[in-house]
Design a protein around this motif. Structure first.
Motif, PDB file in Angstrom:
ATOM      1  N   VAL A  84       0.743 -23.135  14.064  1.00 32.62           N
ATOM      2  CA  VAL A  84       1.208 -23.316  12.686  1.00 32.62           C
ATOM      3  C   VAL A  84       2.704 -23.050  12.621  1.00 32.62           C
ATOM      4  CG1 VAL A  84       1.019 -22.504  10.297  1.00 32.62           C
ATOM      5  CG2 VAL A  84      -1.031 -22.654  11.730  1.00 32.62           C
ATOM      6  N   ALA A  85       3.440 -23.994  12.041  1.00 33.84           N
ATOM      7  CA  ALA A  85       4.874 -23.808  11.812  1.00 33.84           C
ATOM      8  C   ALA A  85       5.075 -23.490  10.341  1.00 33.84           C
ATOM      9  CB  ALA A  85       5.639 -25.072  12.190  1.00 33.84           C
ATOM     10  N   ARG A  86       5.985 -22.575  10.064  1.00 34.57           N
ATOM     11  CA  ARG A  86       6.282 -22.177   8.691  1.00 34.57           C
ATOM     12  C   ARG A  86       7.738 -22.512   8.413  1.00 34.57           C
ATOM     13  NH1 ARG A  86       5.609 -16.094   6.394  1.00 34.57           N
ATOM     14  NH2 ARG A  86       4.735 -16.564   4.356  1.00 34.57           N
ATOM     15  N   VAL A  87       7.972 -23.424   7.476  1.00 30.92           N
ATOM     16  CA  VAL A  87       9.324 -23.961   7.305  1.00 30.92           C
ATOM     17  C   VAL A  87       9.890 -23.644   5.923  1.00 30.92           C
ATOM     18  CG1 VAL A  87       8.852 -25.816   8.934  1.00 30.92           C
ATOM     19  CG2 VAL A  87       8.489 -26.220   6.494  1.00 30.92           C
ATOM     20  N   THR A  88      11.214 -23.607   5.854  1.00 27.09           N
ATOM     21  CA  THR A  88      11.901 -23.360   4.589  1.00 27.09           C
ATOM     22  C   THR A  88      11.976 -24.621   3.750  1.00 27.09           C
ATOM     23  OG1 THR A  88      13.241 -21.668   5.667  1.00 27.09           O
ATOM     24  CG2 THR A  88      14.055 -22.515   3.567  1.00 27.09           C
ATOM     25  N   ASN A  89      12.138 -25.779   4.412  1.00 30.17           N
ATOM     26  CA  ASN A  89      12.332 -27.036   3.699  1.00 30.17           C
ATOM     27  C   ASN A  89      11.416 -28.108   4.272  1.00 30.17           C
ATOM     28  OD1 ASN A  89      13.476 -29.633   2.881  1.00 30.17           O
ATOM     29  ND2 ASN A  89      15.201 -28.442   2.105  1.00 30.17           N
ATOM     30  N   MET A  90      10.360 -28.453   3.527  1.00 30.26           N
ATOM     31  CA  MET A  90       9.388 -29.435   4.005  1.00 30.26           C
ATOM     32  C   MET A  90      10.001 -30.831   4.102  1.00 30.26           C
ATOM     33  SD  MET A  90       6.222 -29.663   5.090  1.00 30.26           S
ATOM     34  CE  MET A  90       5.133 -28.411   4.385  1.00 30.26           C
ATOM     35  N   ALA A  91      10.909 -31.171   3.180  1.00 30.42           N
ATOM     36  CA  ALA A  91      11.550 -32.491   3.198  1.00 30.42           C
ATOM     37  C   ALA A  91      12.356 -32.676   4.479  1.00 30.42           C
ATOM     38  CB  ALA A  91      12.433 -32.668   1.969  1.00 30.42           C
ATOM     39  N   GLN A  92      13.106 -31.649   4.865  1.00 25.59           N
ATOM     40  CA  GLN A  92      13.883 -31.727   6.095  1.00 25.59           C
ATOM     41  C   GLN A  92      12.973 -31.795   7.317  1.00 25.59           C
ATOM     42  OE1 GLN A  92      16.679 -28.479   6.220  1.00 25.59           O
ATOM     43  NE2 GLN A  92      17.856 -29.226   4.469  1.00 25.59           N
ATOM     44  N   TYR A 138       0.506 -12.813  13.708  1.00 21.39           N
ATOM     45  CA  TYR A 138       0.398 -14.204  14.127  1.00 21.39           C
ATOM     46  C   TYR A 138       1.791 -14.778  14.363  1.00 21.39           C
ATOM     47  CZ  TYR A 138      -4.450 -14.024  12.594  1.00 21.39           C
ATOM     48  OH  TYR A 138      -5.772 -13.698  12.453  1.00 21.39           O
ATOM     49  N   ARG A 139       1.920 -15.513  15.450  1.00 22.06           N
ATOM     50  CA  ARG A 139       3.212 -16.125  15.748  1.00 22.06           C
ATOM     51  C   ARG A 139       3.293 -17.501  15.110  1.00 22.06           C
ATOM     52  NH1 ARG A 139       6.485 -19.265  19.241  1.00 22.06           N
ATOM     53  NH2 ARG A 139       4.928 -20.169  20.629  1.00 22.06           N
ATOM     54  N   TYR A 140       4.313 -17.699  14.327  1.00 24.10           N
ATOM     55  CA  TYR A 140       4.561 -19.027  13.778  1.00 24.10           C
ATOM     56  C   TYR A 140       5.419 -19.806  14.770  1.00 24.10           C
ATOM     57  CZ  TYR A 140       2.772 -17.439   9.261  1.00 24.10           C
ATOM     58  OH  TYR A 140       1.971 -16.965   8.259  1.00 24.10           O
ATOM     59  N   PHE A 141       5.110 -21.074  14.927  1.00 30.15           N
ATOM     60  CA  PHE A 141       5.819 -21.935  15.861  1.00 30.15           C
ATOM     61  C   PHE A 141       6.966 -22.657  15.169  1.00 30.15           C
ATOM     62  CE2 PHE A 141       1.855 -21.051  17.800  1.00 30.15           C
ATOM     63  CZ  PHE A 141       1.965 -21.289  19.164  1.00 30.15           C
ATOM     64  N   VAL A 194       8.886 -26.299  14.536  1.00 29.13           N
ATOM     65  CA  VAL A 194       8.434 -27.688  14.464  1.00 29.13           C
ATOM     66  C   VAL A 194       8.682 -28.397  15.790  1.00 29.13           C
ATOM     67  CG1 VAL A 194       8.788 -29.926  13.332  1.00 29.13           C
ATOM     68  CG2 VAL A 194       8.737 -27.828  11.974  1.00 29.13           C
ATOM     69  N   GLU A 195       9.806 -28.077  16.427  1.00 25.27           N
ATOM     70  CA  GLU A 195      10.123 -28.687  17.725  1.00 25.27           C
ATOM     71  C   GLU A 195       9.059 -28.343  18.769  1.00 25.27           C
ATOM     72  OE1 GLU A 195      13.850 -28.329  15.396  1.00 25.27           O
ATOM     73  OE2 GLU A 195      12.191 -26.959  15.859  1.00 25.27           O
ATOM     74  N   GLU A 196       8.497 -27.144  18.665  1.00 25.89           N
ATOM     75  CA  GLU A 196       7.439 -26.751  19.599  1.00 25.89           C
ATOM     76  C   GLU A 196       6.178 -27.575  19.373  1.00 25.89           C
ATOM     77  OE1 GLU A 196       7.291 -22.275  20.734  1.00 25.89           O
ATOM     78  OE2 GLU A 196       7.923 -22.333  18.644  1.00 25.89           O
ATOM     79  N   LEU A 197       5.868 -27.845  18.107  1.00 27.41           N
ATOM     80  CA  LEU A 197       4.686 -28.665  17.802  1.00 27.41           C
ATOM     81  C   LEU A 197       4.843 -30.061  18.387  1.00 27.41           C
ATOM     82  CD1 LEU A 197       3.844 -27.799  14.069  1.00 27.41           C
ATOM     83  CD2 LEU A 197       3.299 -26.545  16.148  1.00 27.41           C
ATOM     84  N   ILE A 198       6.036 -30.619  18.223  1.00 25.96           N
ATOM     85  CA  ILE A 198       6.310 -31.960  18.741  1.00 25.96           C
ATOM     86  C   ILE A 198       6.192 -31.965  20.260  1.00 25.96           C
ATOM     87  CG2 ILE A 198       8.087 -33.741  18.976  1.00 25.96           C
ATOM     88  CD1 ILE A 198       9.148 -32.840  16.206  1.00 25.96           C
ATOM     89  N   ALA A 199       6.753 -30.944  20.895  1.00 23.70           N
ATOM     90  CA  ALA A 199       6.708 -30.856  22.359  1.00 23.70           C
ATOM     91  C   ALA A 199       5.275 -30.705  22.870  1.00 23.70           C
ATOM     92  CB  ALA A 199       7.555 -29.680  22.835  1.00 23.70           C
ATOM     93  N   ARG A 200       4.477 -29.870  22.190  1.00 23.63           N
ATOM     94  CA  ARG A 200       3.084 -29.655  22.594  1.00 23.63           C
ATOM     95  C   ARG A 200       2.285 -30.949  22.479  1.00 23.63           C
ATOM     96  NH1 ARG A 200       1.118 -24.002  22.152  1.00 23.63           N
ATOM     97  NH2 ARG A 200      -0.866 -24.812  21.393  1.00 23.63           N
ATOM     98  N   ALA A 201       2.558 -31.726  21.421  1.00 16.18           N
ATOM     99  CA  ALA A 201       1.860 -32.993  21.233  1.00 16.18           C
ATOM    100  C   ALA A 201       2.199 -33.964  22.364  1.00 16.18           C
ATOM    101  CB  ALA A 201       2.225 -33.596  19.881  1.00 16.18           C
ATOM    102  N   LYS A 202       3.469 -34.014  22.728  1.00 13.28           N
ATOM    103  CA  LYS A 202       3.896 -34.905  23.811  1.00 13.28           C
ATOM    104  C   LYS A 202       3.260 -34.499  25.131  1.00 13.28           C
ATOM    105  CE  LYS A 202       8.335 -36.398  21.893  1.00 13.28           C
ATOM    106  NZ  LYS A 202       9.826 -36.347  22.044  1.00 13.28           N
ATOM    107  N   GLU A 203       3.194 -33.188  25.364  1.00 10.82           N
ATOM    108  CA  GLU A 203       2.610 -32.686  26.612  1.00 10.82           C
ATOM    109  C   GLU A 203       1.121 -33.017  26.719  1.00 10.82           C
ATOM    110  OE1 GLU A 203       3.429 -28.536  26.563  1.00 10.82           O
ATOM    111  OE2 GLU A 203       5.606 -28.798  26.801  1.00 10.82           O
TER     112      GLU A 203
END
Length: 255
Positions: free
Chosen positions: A157-165, A82-85, A87-96
Motif C-alpha cells: 500500500v502506498a500512501r500519497v499526499t496528492n492523488m492527482a500527481q 506497517y510499512r507504506y510503499f 508509488v515507484e516501488e509499486l510500479i517496479a514490483r509490477a514490472k518484476e
C-alpha cells in the motif's frame, strides 16, 4: 485506541491476521493470548515459538484495552508499524512480476472495514499495489488488518499526499486510469470493454464517489449495471466486482 501517523508500533488483532503476520515474516515483538483462546491458538503459538517470540497468557480485559473495539478472538500481537510503499516501488514490483500492471487507487475510502475488504479481494485477484491518500482516508490499522484476513501483509500500500500527481506518475509509466463512476456511459460488462493493458482502477468515497479533479484525470470511466431500485453498491463490493472482471479477462475466461 488512537492511531498516530508517527507511531512505530501497530496492534494486530485476531487469530488469522496474527498468523499471516507471522508467516509473512513481519517484525513482531510480542503476542498476547487469553486463557480461553489457548487451545484454538496452538498452531499459532507453535509458529511463534519457532520464531523465538514471547507469548503471554493474559486476561481478556487486557486485550480489550489494547485493541479497543476490535474483535480480537483472544489473540493480539504487537508489531512494527506497517510499512507504506512508494508509488515507484509499486510500479517496479509490477514490472518484476512479468504481468500486466494492475493497481487500485482509493479516493478517500473512509471506512476501515471497506479498506480491509478491498485489500482482501485485491490480494485474491493479483493487484500489484493499492494507493490511498494521506488525508480523509482510512489507514492501515488493526481493524483494517482484521477485516483483510491477513491480506494487509501481502498487498503493498502506498500512501500519497496528492492523488492527482500520482495519477500523472502512473500515466508516465504507461498505466491507463479507469474511474468507477455511476454516471459513466460505459458498462464494465459491455461488449468491447477490454482491460488487457497496464491498468489502475479508481474507487471513490463511499458517499461522494470520485472527486471532480480525479474524475477528469481518468482516461475513461466505467460503471456497473444496476437493475434494482438502488443506484449504487457498497464501495468494497463494487471494487470486488471490478477486480474480478479484470482478472476474468486477463485469465481469458468467458471468451
Amino acid at each position: 485506541m488512537r492511531e498516530h501517523e508517527e507511531q512505530t508500533q501497530e496492534w494486530i488483532a485476531g487469530r488469522h491476521p496474527v498468523m499471516e503476520a507471522l508467516r509473512s515474516g513481519r517484525e513482531i515483538n510480542k503476542i498476547w493470548v487469553t486463557e480461553q483462546a489457548q487451545k484454538s491458538a496452538q498452531p499459532l503459538m507453535l509458529e511463534a515459538k519457532k520464531a523465538g517470540l514471547i507469548v503471554q497468557v493474559v486476561d481478556k480485559r487486557k486485550l480489550d484495552q489494547l485493541v479497543e473495539g476490535a474483535n480480537h478472538q483472544g489473540i493480539v500481537a504487537q508489531a512494527a508499524a506497517y510499512r507504506y510503499f512508494e508509488v515507484e516501488e509499486l510500479i517496479a514490483r509490477a514490472k518484476e512480476s512479468g504481468e500486466l500492471p494492475f493497481f487500485l487507487l482509493l479516493d478517500e475510502i473512509e471506512d476501515p472495514h471497506n479498506l480491509g475488504s478491498i485489500l482482501r479481494t485485491a490480494e485474491c485477484t493479483g493487484v500489484h499495489g493499492v494507493v490511498i491518500p494521506k488525508r480523509r482516508s482510512a489507514s492501515l490499522t488493526a481493524t483494517v488488518a482484521k477485516t483483510s484476513a491477513g491480506a494487509v501483509e501481502y498487498v503493498p500500500v502506498a500512501r500519497v499526499t496528492n492523488m492527482a500527481q500520482t495519477i500523472d506518475k502512473l500515466k508516465e509509466a504507461g498505466v491507463w486510469i479507469a474511474g468507477a463512476d455511476v454516471g459513466a456511459e460505459r458498462d464494465v460488462f459491455a461488449s468491447g470493454m477490454k482491460f488487457d493493458m497496464p491498468l489502475a482502477v479508481v474507487i471513490g468515497n463511499e458517499a461522494k464517489g470520485i472527486g471532480r479533479l480525479i474524475r477528469e484525470k481518468c482516461d475513461f470511466l466505467i460503471k456497473l449495471p444496476m437493475h434494482g431500485q438502488l443506484n449504487s453498491l457498497n464501495a468494497s463490493v463494487a471494487a470486488g466486482v471490478l477486480m474480478y472482471e479484470v482478472l476474468r479477462q486477463r485469465l481469458g475466461l468467458g471468451k
